[in-house]
Design a protein around this motif. Structure first.
Motif, PDB file in Angstrom:
ATOM      1  N   PHE A 281       0.853  -1.188   0.000  1.00 46.96           N
ATOM      2  CA  PHE A 281       0.000   0.000   0.000  1.00 46.96           C
ATOM      3  C   PHE A 281       0.888   1.237   0.000  1.00 46.96           C
ATOM      4  CE2 PHE A 281      -3.046   3.051   1.831  1.00 46.96           C
ATOM      5  CZ  PHE A 281      -4.054   2.898   0.902  1.00 46.96           C
ATOM      6  N   THR A 282       0.683   2.099  -0.979  1.00 44.85           N
ATOM      7  CA  THR A 282       1.546   3.255  -1.179  1.00 44.85           C
ATOM      8  C   THR A 282       0.803   4.560  -0.942  1.00 44.85           C
ATOM      9  OG1 THR A 282       0.987   3.430  -3.512  1.00 44.85           O
ATOM     10  CG2 THR A 282       2.862   1.997  -2.943  1.00 44.85           C
ATOM     11  N   LEU A 283       1.551   5.632  -0.965  1.00 43.89           N
ATOM     12  CA  LEU A 283       0.967   6.959  -0.859  1.00 43.89           C
ATOM     13  C   LEU A 283       0.006   7.224  -2.019  1.00 43.89           C
ATOM     14  CD1 LEU A 283       1.126   9.289   1.111  1.00 43.89           C
ATOM     15  CD2 LEU A 283       3.101  10.138  -0.113  1.00 43.89           C
ATOM     16  N   ALA A 284       0.308   6.682  -3.197  1.00 41.22           N
ATOM     17  CA  ALA A 284      -0.604   6.813  -4.340  1.00 41.22           C
ATOM     18  C   ALA A 284      -1.927   6.117  -4.054  1.00 41.22           C
ATOM     19  CB  ALA A 284       0.035   6.243  -5.602  1.00 41.22           C
ATOM     20  N   GLY A 285      -1.865   4.921  -3.478  1.00 36.73           N
ATOM     21  CA  GLY A 285      -3.083   4.196  -3.115  1.00 36.73           C
ATOM     22  C   GLY A 285      -3.900   4.938  -2.079  1.00 36.73           C
ATOM     23  N   LEU A 286      -3.221   5.523  -1.108  1.00 41.33           N
ATOM     24  CA  LEU A 286      -3.918   6.319  -0.097  1.00 41.33           C
ATOM     25  C   LEU A 286      -4.569   7.528  -0.747  1.00 41.33           C
ATOM     26  CD1 LEU A 286      -4.682   6.944   2.839  1.00 41.33           C
ATOM     27  CD2 LEU A 286      -2.491   8.157   3.033  1.00 41.33           C
ATOM     28  N   SER A 287      -3.868   8.178  -1.660  1.00 42.80           N
ATOM     29  CA  SER A 287      -4.425   9.348  -2.345  1.00 42.80           C
ATOM     30  C   SER A 287      -5.704   8.974  -3.090  1.00 42.80           C
ATOM     31  CB  SER A 287      -3.401   9.945  -3.305  1.00 42.80           C
ATOM     32  OG  SER A 287      -2.303  10.455  -2.601  1.00 42.80           O
ATOM     33  N   GLU A 288      -5.689   7.842  -3.794  1.00 45.59           N
ATOM     34  CA  GLU A 288      -6.883   7.379  -4.508  1.00 45.59           C
ATOM     35  C   GLU A 288      -8.031   7.117  -3.544  1.00 45.59           C
ATOM     36  OE1 GLU A 288      -5.959   4.019  -6.998  1.00 45.59           O
ATOM     37  OE2 GLU A 288      -4.223   5.056  -7.866  1.00 45.59           O
ATOM     38  N   LEU A 289      -7.732   6.475  -2.437  1.00 42.28           N
ATOM     39  CA  LEU A 289      -8.750   6.182  -1.435  1.00 42.28           C
ATOM     40  C   LEU A 289      -9.343   7.469  -0.866  1.00 42.28           C
ATOM     41  CD1 LEU A 289     -10.163   3.937   0.204  1.00 42.28           C
ATOM     42  CD2 LEU A 289      -8.316   4.134   1.857  1.00 42.28           C
ATOM     43  N   LEU A 290      -8.501   8.460  -0.620  1.00 43.09           N
ATOM     44  CA  LEU A 290      -8.990   9.738  -0.081  1.00 43.09           C
ATOM     45  C   LEU A 290      -9.883  10.464  -1.082  1.00 43.09           C
ATOM     46  CD1 LEU A 290      -5.775  11.023   1.725  1.00 43.09           C
ATOM     47  CD2 LEU A 290      -7.829  10.037   2.776  1.00 43.09           C
ATOM     48  N   VAL A 291      -9.502  10.440  -2.358  1.00 47.11           N
ATOM     49  CA  VAL A 291     -10.329  11.083  -3.388  1.00 47.11           C
ATOM     50  C   VAL A 291     -11.692  10.399  -3.469  1.00 47.11           C
ATOM     51  CG1 VAL A 291     -10.553  11.444  -5.888  1.00 47.11           C
ATOM     52  CG2 VAL A 291      -8.428  12.028  -4.713  1.00 47.11           C
ATOM     53  N   GLU A 292     -11.718   9.071  -3.365  1.00 47.99           N
ATOM     54  CA  GLU A 292     -12.989   8.335  -3.366  1.00 47.99           C
ATOM     55  C   GLU A 292     -13.810   8.645  -2.115  1.00 47.99           C
ATOM     56  OE1 GLU A 292     -12.014   4.190  -3.760  1.00 47.99           O
ATOM     57  OE2 GLU A 292     -11.140   4.480  -5.745  1.00 47.99           O
ATOM     58  N   SER A 293     -13.138   8.839  -0.995  1.00 49.24           N
ATOM     59  CA  SER A 293     -13.830   9.098   0.265  1.00 49.24           C
ATOM     60  C   SER A 293     -14.378  10.520   0.350  1.00 49.24           C
ATOM     61  CB  SER A 293     -12.884   8.868   1.449  1.00 49.24           C
ATOM     62  OG  SER A 293     -12.448   7.536   1.480  1.00 49.24           O
ATOM     63  N   PHE A 294     -13.720  11.453  -0.351  1.00 50.67           N
ATOM     64  CA  PHE A 294     -14.120  12.859  -0.322  1.00 50.67           C
ATOM     65  C   PHE A 294     -14.273  13.362  -1.755  1.00 50.67           C
ATOM     66  CE2 PHE A 294     -11.585  12.095   3.529  1.00 50.67           C
ATOM     67  CZ  PHE A 294     -12.473  12.518   4.518  1.00 50.67           C
ATOM     68  N   PRO A 295     -15.313  12.894  -2.479  1.00 52.86           N
ATOM     69  CA  PRO A 295     -15.449  13.238  -3.901  1.00 52.86           C
ATOM     70  C   PRO A 295     -15.828  14.689  -4.178  1.00 52.86           C
ATOM     71  CG  PRO A 295     -17.329  11.960  -3.184  1.00 52.86           C
ATOM     72  CD  PRO A 295     -16.351  11.982  -2.034  1.00 52.86           C
ATOM     73  N   VAL A 296     -16.477  15.335  -3.239  1.00 55.76           N
ATOM     74  CA  VAL A 296     -16.854  16.739  -3.405  1.00 55.76           C
ATOM     75  C   VAL A 296     -16.299  17.543  -2.237  1.00 55.76           C
ATOM     76  CG1 VAL A 296     -18.948  16.239  -4.720  1.00 55.76           C
ATOM     77  CG2 VAL A 296     -19.070  16.426  -2.245  1.00 55.76           C
ATOM     78  N   SER A 297     -16.108  18.815  -2.476  1.00 58.46           N
ATOM     79  CA  SER A 297     -15.565  19.675  -1.433  1.00 58.46           C
ATOM     80  C   SER A 297     -16.607  19.963  -0.363  1.00 58.46           C
ATOM     81  CB  SER A 297     -15.082  20.995  -2.041  1.00 58.46           C
ATOM     82  OG  SER A 297     -14.558  21.833  -1.031  1.00 58.46           O
ATOM     83  N   ALA A 298     -16.163  19.985   0.871  1.00 63.83           N
ATOM     84  CA  ALA A 298     -17.044  20.337   1.988  1.00 63.83           C
ATOM     85  C   ALA A 298     -17.235  21.843   2.073  1.00 63.83           C
ATOM     86  CB  ALA A 298     -16.469  19.804   3.299  1.00 63.83           C
TER      87      ALA A 298
END
Length: 95
Positions: free
Chosen positions: A33-50
């Motif tokens: 699991f890499t920083l790239a994988g974490l970045s993808e997961l975060l984008v999926e978790s937060f698809p729109v701006s709060a």
């Protein structure tokens, strides 16, 4: 496997949180699991701006630098381990 992700400045505004515990269990078991994988997961978790005044995280992350356990990196192939603390640092005004 879980890790703690801390968001600063525009990243915090985009996610609406300053800190998030991330469980990456099955993903991390399949391959490193890499920083790239974490970045993808975060984008999926937060698809729109709060925030109505901040772009979504997907637009902010490519300009960010990261601290992994207080060590700076921009290397998205950096492997992450259980218990790591990852800080997401967007560019700050003035340097």
């Amino acid at each position: 496997m879980s890790m703690n992700v801390r968001f600063f400045a525009a990243a915090a505004a985009a996610t609406g949180v300053e800190e998030q515990r991330v469980d990456v269990g099955a993903l991390a078991e399949a391959e490193p699991f890499t920083l790239a994988g974490l970045s993808e997961l975060l984008v999926e978790s937060f698809p729109v701006s709060a925030s109505g005044h901040t772009p979504p995280l997907a637009e902010i992350l490519p300009r960010c630098s990261f601290l992994v356990n207080e060590v700076s990196t921009r290397n998205l192939t950096h492997q992450l381990s259980p218990g790591d603390v990852v800080d997401v640092l967007p560019p700050f005004a003035g340097g």
